[in-house]
Design a protein around this motif. Structure first.
Motif, PDB file in Angstrom:
ATOM      1  N   THR A   6      44.800 -22.092  47.777  1.00 32.17           N
ATOM      2  CA  THR A   6      44.686 -22.862  46.550  1.00 32.17           C
ATOM      3  C   THR A   6      43.720 -22.127  45.638  1.00 32.17           C
ATOM      4  O   THR A   6      42.647 -21.706  46.070  1.00 32.17           O
ATOM      5  N   VAL A   7      44.104 -21.963  44.369  1.00 34.68           N
ATOM      6  CA  VAL A   7      43.264 -21.271  43.396  1.00 34.68           C
ATOM      7  C   VAL A   7      42.985 -22.215  42.239  1.00 34.68           C
ATOM      8  O   VAL A   7      43.901 -22.839  41.705  1.00 34.68           O
ATOM      9  N   SER A   8      41.714 -22.331  41.868  1.00 36.22           N
ATOM     10  CA  SER A   8      41.302 -23.176  40.749  1.00 36.22           C
ATOM     11  C   SER A   8      40.453 -22.359  39.789  1.00 36.22           C
ATOM     12  O   SER A   8      39.658 -21.522  40.213  1.00 36.22           O
ATOM     13  N   GLU A   9      40.629 -22.611  38.497  1.00 39.11           N
ATOM     14  CA  GLU A   9      39.750 -22.003  37.501  1.00 39.11           C
ATOM     15  C   GLU A   9      38.499 -22.860  37.397  1.00 39.11           C
ATOM     16  O   GLU A   9      38.585 -24.067  37.194  1.00 39.11           O
ATOM     17  N   VAL A  10      37.343 -22.229  37.554  1.00 37.61           N
ATOM     18  CA  VAL A  10      36.069 -22.944  37.500  1.00 37.61           C
ATOM     19  C   VAL A  10      35.110 -22.180  36.594  1.00 37.61           C
ATOM     20  O   VAL A  10      35.366 -21.034  36.225  1.00 37.61           O
ATOM     21  N   LYS A  11      34.011 -22.817  36.255  1.00 30.23           N
ATOM     22  CA  LYS A  11      32.958 -22.169  35.481  1.00 30.23           C
ATOM     23  C   LYS A  11      31.638 -22.417  36.180  1.00 30.23           C
ATOM     24  O   LYS A  11      31.432 -23.473  36.781  1.00 30.23           O
ATOM     25  N   GLY A  12      30.743 -21.461  36.096  1.00 32.68           N
ATOM     26  CA  GLY A  12      29.446 -21.637  36.714  1.00 32.68           C
ATOM     27  C   GLY A  12      28.582 -20.414  36.526  1.00 32.68           C
ATOM     28  O   GLY A  12      28.946 -19.476  35.822  1.00 32.68           O
ATOM     29  N   TYR A  13      27.430 -20.434  37.164  1.00 30.78           N
ATOM     30  CA  TYR A  13      26.542 -19.280  37.131  1.00 30.78           C
ATOM     31  C   TYR A  13      25.684 -19.283  38.374  1.00 30.78           C
ATOM     32  O   TYR A  13      25.508 -20.300  39.026  1.00 30.78           O
ATOM     33  N   GLY A  14      25.176 -18.124  38.677  1.00 33.65           N
ATOM     34  CA  GLY A  14      24.270 -17.950  39.806  1.00 33.65           C
ATOM     35  C   GLY A  14      23.038 -17.229  39.315  1.00 33.65           C
ATOM     36  O   GLY A  14      22.450 -17.588  38.297  1.00 33.65           O
ATOM     37  N   ARG A  15      22.686 -16.150  39.967  1.00 33.69           N
ATOM     38  CA  ARG A  15      21.497 -15.392  39.574  1.00 33.69           C
ATOM     39  C   ARG A  15      21.651 -14.728  38.217  1.00 33.69           C
ATOM     40  O   ARG A  15      20.676 -14.450  37.545  1.00 33.69           O
ATOM     41  N   PHE A  42      27.884 -20.726  31.220  1.00 30.96           N
ATOM     42  CA  PHE A  42      28.800 -20.928  32.329  1.00 30.96           C
ATOM     43  C   PHE A  42      29.911 -19.895  32.228  1.00 30.96           C
ATOM     44  O   PHE A  42      30.685 -19.900  31.279  1.00 30.96           O
ATOM     45  N   LEU A  43      29.969 -19.025  33.221  1.00 34.95           N
ATOM     46  CA  LEU A  43      30.937 -17.936  33.211  1.00 34.95           C
ATOM     47  C   LEU A  43      32.223 -18.343  33.915  1.00 34.95           C
ATOM     48  O   LEU A  43      32.190 -19.079  34.904  1.00 34.95           O
ATOM     49  N   PRO A  44      33.375 -17.856  33.443  1.00 33.63           N
ATOM     50  CA  PRO A  44      34.641 -18.193  34.099  1.00 33.63           C
ATOM     51  C   PRO A  44      34.754 -17.507  35.461  1.00 33.63           C
ATOM     52  O   PRO A  44      34.474 -16.310  35.592  1.00 33.63           O
ATOM     53  N   LYS A  45      35.139 -18.261  36.459  1.00 37.19           N
ATOM     54  CA  LYS A  45      35.334 -17.759  37.826  1.00 37.19           C
ATOM     55  C   LYS A  45      36.600 -18.388  38.387  1.00 37.19           C
ATOM     56  O   LYS A  45      37.175 -19.303  37.805  1.00 37.19           O
ATOM     57  N   LEU A  46      37.012 -17.908  39.547  1.00 31.34           N
ATOM     58  CA  LEU A  46      38.112 -18.521  40.278  1.00 31.34           C
ATOM     59  C   LEU A  46      37.592 -18.991  41.626  1.00 31.34           C
ATOM     60  O   LEU A  46      36.793 -18.304  42.269  1.00 31.34           O
ATOM     61  N   LYS A  47      38.043 -20.168  42.047  1.00 33.75           N
ATOM     62  CA  LYS A  47      37.704 -20.684  43.375  1.00 33.75           C
ATOM     63  C   LYS A  47      38.962 -20.632  44.221  1.00 33.75           C
ATOM     64  O   LYS A  47      39.993 -21.177  43.847  1.00 33.75           O
ATOM     65  N   ILE A  48      38.860 -19.949  45.339  1.00 33.29           N
ATOM     66  CA  ILE A  48      39.974 -19.825  46.280  1.00 33.29           C
ATOM     67  C   ILE A  48      39.619 -20.653  47.512  1.00 33.29           C
ATOM     68  O   ILE A  48      38.518 -20.531  48.048  1.00 33.29           O
ATOM     69  N   GLU A  49      40.555 -21.486  47.963  1.00 35.68           N
ATOM     70  CA  GLU A  49      40.358 -22.274  49.168  1.00 35.68           C
ATOM     71  C   GLU A  49      41.468 -21.953  50.149  1.00 35.68           C
ATOM     72  O   GLU A  49      42.646 -21.965  49.783  1.00 35.68           O
ATOM     73  N   VAL A  50      41.066 -21.643  51.382  1.00 38.59           N
ATOM     74  CA  VAL A  50      42.012 -21.274  52.424  1.00 38.59           C
ATOM     75  C   VAL A  50      41.627 -22.005  53.703  1.00 38.59           C
ATOM     76  O   VAL A  50      40.483 -21.922  54.151  1.00 38.59           O
ATOM     77  N   ALA A  51      42.570 -22.726  54.293  1.00 37.19           N
ATOM     78  CA  ALA A  51      42.342 -23.381  55.583  1.00 37.19           C
ATOM     79  C   ALA A  51      42.841 -22.444  56.674  1.00 37.19           C
ATOM     80  O   ALA A  51      43.978 -21.970  56.623  1.00 37.19           O
ATOM     81  N   VAL A  52      41.972 -22.145  57.647  1.00 38.58           N
ATOM     82  CA  VAL A  52      42.324 -21.192  58.704  1.00 38.58           C
ATOM     83  C   VAL A  52      41.873 -21.721  60.061  1.00 38.58           C
ATOM     84  O   VAL A  52      41.009 -22.596  60.154  1.00 38.58           O
TER      85      VAL A  52
END
Length: 112
Positions: free
Chosen positions: A29-38, A55-65
């Protein structure tokens, strides 16, 4: 079972998908997200005016394994998503209590 969640740079998606396919991951599953870290965002210039992008554009990938695939999946994501620059992302591994395939009713590892 584990849920591997990765936050990556958007332009790395194809490389990460190919790496996960190579280690036997069949879906994600891929979601477009925004956020920041360091890196805490950056400044841009638009029509001559400078403004902060917090808040920078990122992608969140979720994988069940399955439990035994967790290390291979994490290593595949790291090798494919790494640029060596700040903001490459993070990987989180969570315990997954139950999975059910809706179509067939299969549960847990059979549902993956």
């Amino acid at each position: 079972m584990k849920l591997v969640m990765a936050i990556i740079k958007p332009f790395k998606l194809d490389e990460v998908r190919d790496a996960l396919t190579a280690v036997g991951v069949h879906g994600m599953t891929v979601s477009e997200v925004k956020g920041y870290g360091r890196q805490k965002g950056h400044t841009e210039i638009y029509r001559g005016a400078e403004y902060a992008v917090n808040f920078l554009p990122k992608l969140k990938i979720e994988v069940a394994v399955a439990d035994d695939q967790t290390e291979r999946v994490s290593a595949a994501i790291v090798s494919a998503a790494k640029t060596g620059q700040i903001g490459d992302g993070k990987i989180f591994v969570l315990d997954l209590g139950q999975a059910v395939r809706i179509r067939t009713g299969e549960t847990d590892n059979d549902a993956l």
